[in-house]
Write an enzyme that holds these catalytic residues in place. Structure first.
Site, PDB file in Angstrom:
ATOM      1  N   GLY A  89       0.660  -0.983   1.400  1.00 40.93           N
ATOM      2  CA  GLY A  89       0.332  -2.285   1.965  1.00 40.93           C
ATOM      3  C   GLY A  89       1.060  -3.376   1.204  1.00 40.93           C
ATOM      4  O   GLY A  89       1.344  -3.221   0.008  1.00 40.93           O
ATOM      5  N   HIS A 137      -5.208 -10.836  -0.688  1.00 40.95           N
ATOM      6  CA  HIS A 137      -3.957 -11.447  -1.168  1.00 40.95           C
ATOM      7  C   HIS A 137      -3.706 -12.790  -0.485  1.00 40.95           C
ATOM      8  O   HIS A 137      -3.188 -13.724  -1.093  1.00 40.95           O
ATOM      9  CB  HIS A 137      -2.762 -10.530  -0.874  1.00 40.95           C
ATOM     10  CG  HIS A 137      -2.498  -9.496  -1.929  1.00 40.95           C
ATOM     11  ND1 HIS A 137      -2.209  -9.815  -3.235  1.00 40.95           N
ATOM     12  CD2 HIS A 137      -2.453  -8.142  -1.859  1.00 40.95           C
ATOM     13  CE1 HIS A 137      -2.000  -8.694  -3.926  1.00 40.95           C
ATOM     14  NE2 HIS A 137      -2.152  -7.659  -3.113  1.00 40.95           N
ATOM     15  N   CYS A 151      -1.863  -1.871  -6.907  1.00 39.60           N
ATOM     16  CA  CYS A 151      -1.231  -2.991  -6.210  1.00 39.60           C
ATOM     17  C   CYS A 151       0.210  -3.095  -6.679  1.00 39.60           C
ATOM     18  O   CYS A 151       0.478  -2.974  -7.873  1.00 39.60           O
ATOM     19  CB  CYS A 151      -1.980  -4.278  -6.554  1.00 39.60           C
ATOM     20  SG  CYS A 151      -1.303  -5.739  -5.758  1.00 39.60           S
ATOM     21  N   LEU A 152       1.129  -3.326  -5.750  1.00 34.25           N
ATOM     22  CA  LEU A 152       2.549  -3.453  -6.126  1.00 34.25           C
ATOM     23  C   LEU A 152       2.772  -4.641  -7.058  1.00 34.25           C
ATOM     24  O   LEU A 152       3.763  -4.685  -7.777  1.00 34.25           O
ATOM     25  CB  LEU A 152       3.420  -3.580  -4.872  1.00 34.25           C
ATOM     26  CG  LEU A 152       3.444  -2.334  -3.974  1.00 34.25           C
ATOM     27  CD1 LEU A 152       4.255  -2.603  -2.717  1.00 34.25           C
ATOM     28  CD2 LEU A 152       4.011  -1.130  -4.723  1.00 34.25           C
ATOM     29  N   HIS A 198      -8.070  -5.342   0.797  1.00 33.89           N
ATOM     30  CA  HIS A 198      -7.230  -5.655  -0.368  1.00 33.89           C
ATOM     31  C   HIS A 198      -6.098  -6.610   0.048  1.00 33.89           C
ATOM     32  O   HIS A 198      -5.829  -7.609  -0.632  1.00 33.89           O
ATOM     33  CB  HIS A 198      -6.670  -4.337  -0.928  1.00 33.89           C
ATOM     34  CG  HIS A 198      -5.659  -4.469  -2.014  1.00 33.89           C
ATOM     35  ND1 HIS A 198      -5.836  -3.914  -3.264  1.00 33.89           N
ATOM     36  CD2 HIS A 198      -4.429  -5.061  -2.050  1.00 33.89           C
ATOM     37  CE1 HIS A 198      -4.770  -4.183  -4.010  1.00 33.89           C
ATOM     38  NE2 HIS A 198      -3.900  -4.878  -3.299  1.00 33.89           N
TER      39      HIS A 198
HETATM   40 NI    NI Z   1      -1.982  -5.620  -3.618  1.00 33.10          NI
END
Ligand code: NI
Length: 174
Positions: A46, A140, A94-95, A136
């Site tokens: 994502g 953001h 999370c990236l 999630h």
């Molecule tokens: Ni994330």
């Protein structure tokens, strides 16, 4: 299509509240294509536009397993319209917080209304990993990271490590 650099925490840009998209036009579609390519390359499941420095309410997701065909989902202006009474806990990553993971408790199922790649109004019901991921990503858009759901102590440990890693990287580049 082009890969976009992913912003990592701590960074004030990740705390921005993203603005609604007025029209899903070719410019928005091109951005979504780039976001998807960036997410696949990372690799991740994502990505929100704010993570690549565009504070617009857009997310891309794909939860297909490695041996399954790709099934990208584009959500513009997503809004949670219903949450289940029962919660579920998943280990989230999370990236924008590379190499850090933590258990986060969220509603186990949600309904989300959104506009798709063609600007058509859609609604989906998600549970399991889908529900976790979509919540999630919508977080953001409101400047919320998964660490914001943790205790201040756990959050600060992770953010301090990320800051240290970032400074180390800058030193190597300099
Ligand atoms: Ni994330």
């Amino acid at each position: 299509m082009a890969l976009m650099p992913i912003i990592t925490a701590p960074d004030p840009r990740l705390k921005a509240v993203s603005k609604p998209v007025e029209t899903v036009d070719d410019e928005i579609r091109s951005l979504m294509d780039d976001m998807l390519e960036t997410m696949y390359a990372a690799p991740g499941i994502g990505l929100a536009a704010v993570q690549v420095g565009v504070a617009k309410r857009i997310i891309v997701m794909d939860l297909a397993k490695e041996d399954e065909p790709r099934s990208p989902l584009f959500l513009v202006n997503p809004e949670i319209t219903w949450v289940s009474d029962h919660d579920a806990s998943y280990e989230e990553g999370c990236l924008s917080l590379p190499e850090h993971y933590a258990e986060v408790v969220r509603p186990a199922a949600v309904k989300v209304s959104y506009q798709d790649y063609d600007g058509e109004q859609q609604e989906l019901e998600a549970e399991g990993l889908w529900a976790t991921c979509v919540q999630h990503e919508i977080d953001h858009l409101d400047g919320i990271l998964f660490v914001d759901h943790l205790t201040a102590l756990k959050r600060n440990i992770i953010l301090r490590k990320l800051l240290k890693a970032k400074k180390q990287k800058q030193k190597e580049v300099a």
